[in-house]
Design an enzyme around this catalytic site. Structure first.
Site, PDB file in Angstrom:
ATOM      1  N   GLY A   7      -1.965 -11.803  12.714  1.00 23.41           N
ATOM      2  CA  GLY A   7      -2.523 -10.726  13.558  1.00 23.41           C
ATOM      3  C   GLY A   7      -4.054 -10.917  14.065  1.00 23.41           C
ATOM      4  N   VAL A  11      -9.735  -7.732  12.743  1.00 23.62           N
ATOM      5  CA  VAL A  11      -9.911  -8.303  11.395  1.00 23.62           C
ATOM      6  C   VAL A  11      -9.302  -9.790  11.648  1.00 23.62           C
ATOM      7  CG1 VAL A  11      -9.179  -8.232   9.062  1.00 23.62           C
ATOM      8  CG2 VAL A  11     -10.006  -6.197  10.058  1.00 23.62           C
ATOM      9  N   GLY A  12      -7.990  -9.916  11.990  1.00 26.77           N
ATOM     10  CA  GLY A  12      -7.373 -11.336  11.933  1.00 26.77           C
ATOM     11  C   GLY A  12      -8.347 -12.088  12.737  1.00 26.77           C
ATOM     12  N   ARG A  82      -6.422   1.821  10.347  1.00 20.06           N
ATOM     13  CA  ARG A  82      -6.767   3.021  10.027  1.00 20.06           C
ATOM     14  C   ARG A  82      -7.486   3.807  11.045  1.00 20.06           C
ATOM     15  NH1 ARG A  82      -9.871   5.151   4.624  1.00 20.06           N
ATOM     16  NH2 ARG A  82     -11.376   3.331   5.391  1.00 20.06           N
ATOM     17  N   ARG A  88      -5.516   5.458   3.849  1.00 17.64           N
ATOM     18  CA  ARG A  88      -4.857   4.107   3.555  1.00 17.64           C
ATOM     19  C   ARG A  88      -3.438   4.568   3.225  1.00 17.64           C
ATOM     20  NH1 ARG A  88      -9.886   2.590   1.746  1.00 17.64           N
ATOM     21  NH2 ARG A  88     -10.786   0.697   2.760  1.00 17.64           N
ATOM     22  N   VAL A 118      -4.272  -8.597   3.356  1.00 17.73           N
ATOM     23  CA  VAL A 118      -5.479  -7.821   3.932  1.00 17.73           C
ATOM     24  C   VAL A 118      -4.756  -6.551   4.244  1.00 17.73           C
ATOM     25  CG1 VAL A 118      -7.390  -7.498   5.327  1.00 17.73           C
ATOM     26  CG2 VAL A 118      -6.788  -9.809   4.765  1.00 17.73           C
ATOM     27  N   SER A 119      -3.596  -6.443   5.001  1.00 16.99           N
ATOM     28  CA  SER A 119      -2.948  -4.964   5.367  1.00 16.99           C
ATOM     29  C   SER A 119      -3.100  -3.852   4.494  1.00 16.99           C
ATOM     30  CB  SER A 119      -1.651  -5.306   5.867  1.00 16.99           C
ATOM     31  OG  SER A 119      -1.490  -6.569   6.555  1.00 16.99           O
ATOM     32  N   ASN A 120      -3.391  -2.826   5.038  1.00 13.80           N
ATOM     33  CA  ASN A 120      -3.412  -1.575   4.040  1.00 13.80           C
ATOM     34  C   ASN A 120      -2.046  -0.774   4.048  1.00 13.80           C
ATOM     35  OD1 ASN A 120      -5.993  -1.619   3.022  1.00 13.80           O
ATOM     36  ND2 ASN A 120      -6.901  -1.247   5.223  1.00 13.80           N
ATOM     37  N   HIS A 175      -7.834  -0.583  -4.000  1.00 10.85           N
ATOM     38  CA  HIS A 175      -8.866  -0.893  -2.764  1.00 10.85           C
ATOM     39  C   HIS A 175      -8.590   0.533  -1.990  1.00 10.85           C
ATOM     40  CE1 HIS A 175     -10.747  -2.439   0.647  1.00 10.85           C
ATOM     41  NE2 HIS A 175      -9.653  -2.421   1.465  1.00 10.85           N
TER      42      HIS A 175
END
Length: 312
Positions: A7, A11-12, A82, A88, A118-120, A175
């Site tokens: 990804g 973030v990635g 998101r 989430r 890490v993915s939600n 989370h």
């Protein structure tokens, strides 16, 4: 040493950037499904090497998992982000299929890899990765609690006028905005309880602001945050590849710890070269125990959606 980040979104890419700056591996592979996207991000990061003084090689690839072969650690950031007003929980349908496919492809070429998810929704995606791959539980780690704990320290630092580096404070539980549990009674300022310096009202406000930390940023910038999530992911990876034995909150598989079974949930763990190595048992009061049980119930209800949609 090779580390893969799947990804190449905000973030990635930030995760990969932090990893190469810290020189955690000889090679970092950044993979994305969008043609040329990871290649472009990787080149942009690589062009900072002469300025920042790192030697790690970063390679961008489009959906070619053979390039990830031999990875020690892989960070999964794939999925839709998101959006404002989206929880989430609403991400689960789309992201479940993505995470499962990514995990299975990574294992084809790196059977000994440690997965950092890490993915939600993160706890559910970590649980899915564990169940879908059959990997030993210590090699599946959800990052979320590390980020939440960092945000907790940030809020405390604002109230105390203190350096975040002088604070020890952790968040446990799911989370999510309503499932995380900032342990304010356990937080310390260079070993002194922060409760000595904050009124009850201030403590409650710190907890509340920590819990909506992600949603606050989503509202302000129009999408999910990336600097702190990227730094948190890289910190988890660093403790693993450098065998630092650092204490982080991470979403790991529980088999009776904290009174929970068959669930991935955020608890304090030691991270080292084999993944998560042990869970620390923190004594909780009755209110904290109740909050943790409610958090588990909420996460478990999302996990049940995986079965309803046929992903598990």
């Amino acid at each position: 040493m090779k580390i893969t980040v799947v990804g190449a979104g905000a973030v990635g890419a930030t995760t990969a950037d932090n990893i190469v700056r810290k020189q955690l591996a000889e090679e970092v592979v950044l993979l994305d499904i969008k043609e040329g996207f990871a290649e472009g991000k990787a080149q942009d990061i690589a062009q900072t090497a002469a300025l920042l003084g790192f030697d790690s090689k970063i390679t961008g690839v489009t959906n070619d998992y053979s390039q990830t072969a031999g990875s020690t650690v892989a960070v999964i950031t794939s999925g839709i982000p998101r959006k404002p007003g989206m929880t989430r929980e609403e991400l689960i349908g789309t992201n479940a299929n993505i995470v499962r496919t990514v995990a299975e492809n990574l294992l084809k070429y790196s059977p000994e890899v440690i997965l950092v998810v890490v993915s939600n929704p993160m706890d559910t995606m970590t649980y899915l990765a564990l169940k879908a791959t059959g990997l030993p539980k210590n090699r599946i780690i959800g990052m979320g609690g590390t980020l939440d704990s960092s945000r907790f320290k940030y809020q405390l630092s604002l109230r105390l006028g203190a350096s975040p580096a002088d604070l020890n404070a952790i968040v446990i539980g799911g989370h999510g905005d309503t499932t995380m549990i900032p342990l304010i009674k356990h937080a310390t300022w260079n070993s002194l309880p922060v409760t000595q310096f904050l009124s009850d009202e201030e403590q409650q406000q710190v907890v509340a602001d920590t819990m909506v930390g992600g949603a606050t940023l989503t509202k302000l910038i129009g999408t999910s945050a990336w600097y702190a999530p990227g730094a948190s992911s890289a910190a988890v990876v660093e403790s693993i590849v450098r065998d630092q034995k650092k204490l982080f909150t991470a979403s790991v598989y529980l088999e009776g710890e904290y009174g929970q079974h068959d669930i991935n949930l955020g608890v304090p763990v030691i991270l080292g070269k084999s993944g998560w190595e042990r869970i620390l048992d923190i004594p909780l009061d009755e209110d904290e125990k109740s909050a943790f049980a409610k958090s588990a119930d909420a996460v478990r209800s999302m996990n049940n959606v995986l079965k309803e949609i046929g992903t598990l």
